[in-house]
Design an enzyme around this catalytic site. Structure first.
Site, PDB file in Angstrom:
ATOM      1  N   SER A 253     -18.596  -3.713   0.470  1.00  0.00           N
ATOM      2  CA  SER A 253     -17.472  -2.843   0.924  1.00  0.00           C
ATOM      3  C   SER A 253     -18.030  -1.602   1.722  1.00  0.00           C
ATOM      4  CB  SER A 253     -16.480  -2.441  -0.123  1.00  0.00           C
ATOM      5  OG  SER A 253     -17.373  -1.562  -1.010  1.00  0.00           O
ATOM      6  N   LYS A 254     -17.341  -1.081   2.459  1.00  0.00           N
ATOM      7  CA  LYS A 254     -17.740   0.059   3.088  1.00  0.00           C
ATOM      8  C   LYS A 254     -18.068   1.368   2.484  1.00  0.00           C
ATOM      9  CE  LYS A 254     -13.411   0.428   5.468  1.00  0.00           C
ATOM     10  NZ  LYS A 254     -13.134  -0.833   5.530  1.00  0.00           N
ATOM     11  N   ARG A 255     -17.492   1.487   1.052  1.00  0.00           N
ATOM     12  CA  ARG A 255     -17.676   2.542   0.203  1.00  0.00           C
ATOM     13  C   ARG A 255     -19.253   2.322  -0.328  1.00  0.00           C
ATOM     14  NH1 ARG A 255     -13.663   3.996  -3.555  1.00  0.00           N
ATOM     15  NH2 ARG A 255     -15.242   4.812  -4.938  1.00  0.00           N
TER      16      ARG A 255
END
Ligand code: GLU
Length: 502
Positions: A253-255
């Site tokens: 995920s982009k987190r």
């Protein structure tokens, strides 16, 4: 054996995701190994979220990676058009055939009715799906309501009992009880198809032999299998590939990682190293010790059964190591210089850079001091120096997180677009714009002086700018989940700008 034809089918709703490159790699190798055809289809039926500029970025990203396709919207082919928004009539005709055969039916239920049904079926212990009430309407009723222009969708008639058995090349036999599967909407009230209908119709008409896609589509496959059955078509071979994971084994995920292919390009990773890295984490070449191999070597002995099933952890540090090996072991000095020029040391980039530094130079030798941050993969930020007067580190991290959310949906990456987005976030946070730009300046450049912020961010690119913010957010650390969720809700549901002023 009939011709091998495979495809990737990205939706142009954001920048090319590393996961799409990953799935693309397997499709590409499988096609090349089997003298088959690799197709790009653009699935742009979501009119609200699809953008032409993202479609162009799909072409740009695949070209950078060297994953060239034989058929696609920009190169044509015998089964076009390859852009779903141009195939509306085909889907409507096919859907009408299903309705005629009693395999799909019009549904007139409003959003409120659907919500009430969902609640009721859930309370009764069901999966919360549609209760088929419109299927019971008499043909006369249906005709009358359609003639009266009542808005309606077309739903797939999923059997209430029994189960769907998927034979997957990698996952083996996977079973889903039909009771868990909703009567999927096939055609929306605006006459546009949903993903499921368009995807199946196109895979059939484009003669796709193997559907090689991410594991996250496995739960959709029963609906697809049902559609093949209802249409009387032979389904393709199903091959679901385990998803890319963050180092903590959650879904990538982009987190936790930059997910756009363009971040890796702009940070100066070599495309062949990125592909090789994706291959090593998802694929095992039997009898081959060295993890470094070219695309053509991978193709030479490619076999789907060597795809790793345990999940593939994407670790940016290991990718960096791989990229280093490519730079050291495969490039001559001349070749390296050529790469630099293709990357940022070419005319195109410098032409855009000149207006930013021109006024700020006394000698040519001042150049790097002014703009070094545009050529660095990462910059060192003094965290203690970030909070403006009266603000804490947590205030800073919350403001930066709001900016990340804002930039996620930001299509206009011009200096004006960036300025508007920042002003929007500061208004929401009730901050002074100057305080926010002060922080961002440090986050982007690692220093306190340099060319104008918005222009620099525009030149640096959206993905690199976001990554600099993300890494500072990661270092400072986000507050607890509850607080974050609350902030996200109030941020995403904030009144639009013009509503505020009226
Ligand atoms: N449009 C889907 C996506 O965005 C395609 C999934 C599939 O390959 O069937 O990934």
């Amino acid at each position: 054996m009939s011709e091998i034809r495979v495809r990737i089918a990205p939706s142009p709703t954001g920048d090319l995701h590393v996961g799409t490159a990953y799935i693309g790699l397997f499709n590409y190798c499988f096609a090349k190994k089997n003298n088959g055809v690799f197709i790009l289809r653009v699935e742009d039926t979501d009119r609200l979220r699809s953008r032409r500029q993202y479609e162009d970025r799909i072409y740009e990203g695949l070209q950078w990676l060297g994953l060239s396709y034989d058929e696609g919207p920009d190169v044509g082919g015998p089964y076009g058009p390859y852009r779903q928004s141009e195939r509306g009539e085909i889907y409507r005709e096919h859907c009408a055939k299903l309705v005629e055969a009693g395999k799909a039916y019009p549904c007139f239920c409003s959003a409120e009715t659907l919500e009430a049904i969902r609640k009721e079926t859930r309370e009764k212990g069901g999966a919360g799906g549609y209760d088929k009430r419109c299927k019971a309407l008499s043909p006369e009723d249906v005709q009358r309501r359609i003639a009266a222009g009542d808005p309606h969708v077309i739903r797939l008639d999923v059997p209430a009992d029994g189960e769907c058995v998927i034979q997957d090349e990698l996952f083996g036999e996977v079973r889903y009880p039909y009771s868990q599967i909703d009567d999927q909407v096939l055609l929306k009230s605006d006459g546009m198809p949903t993903y499921h209908l368009a995807n199946v119709v196109d895979d059939h008409l484009m003669k796709i032999s193997h559907v090689i896609r991410g594991e996250d589509w496995l739960p959709s496959t029963p609906k697809h299998i049902l559609l093949y059955e209802y249409f009387g078509w032979t389904a393709p071979t199903w091959v679901h590939i385990p998803l890319l994971l963050n180092p903590d084994r959650s879904k990538m995920s982009k987190r936790k990682n930059p997910t756009s292919v363009f971040y890796y390009r702009d940070a100066g990773f070599l495309p062949e190293a990125l592909l090789n890295y994706l291959a090593t984490i998802g694929y095992r070449r039997p009898g081959v010790e060295d993890e470094m191999f070219s695309l053509s070597e991978m193709i030479s002995d490619f076999d789907l059964k060597n795809v790793r099933l345990g999940g593939s952890v994407f670790d940016a540090q290991k990718l960096k190591w791989m990229s280093g090996r490519y730079i050291r072991e495969t490039l001559s000095d001349d070749a390296l210089w050529a790469r630099f020029k293709e990357w940022r040391l070419g005319d195109a980039f410098f032409r855009r850079l000149m207006p930013l530094i021109h006024e700020r130079l006394e000698t040519l030798g001042d150049m790097m001091e002014r703009c070094h941050f545009l050529f660095e993969r990462e910059v060192v930020v003094d965290m203690d120096d970030l909070p403006p007067k009266g603000r804490s580190a947590e205030d800073v991290v919350l403001a930066l997180q709001c900016l990340l959310w804002e930039f996620e949906g930001q299509d206009d990456w011009s200096p004006e677009g960036i300025r508007a987005a920042i002003e929007d976030v500061t208004a929401f946070m009730d901050w002074k714009v100057r305080d926010m730009t002060g922080i961002l300046f440090r986050v982007m450049t690692g220093g306190k002086v340099g060319p104008p912020l918005f222009e620099s961010m525009a030149l640096m690119g959206k993905d690199m700018s976001r990554e600099r913010i993300r890494s500072v957010v990661e270092v400072i650390g986000l507050p607890g989940k509850k607080k974050l969720k609350k902030l996200e809700e109030s941020f995403k549901n904030r009144p639009a700008k013009n509503e505020e002023t009226s």
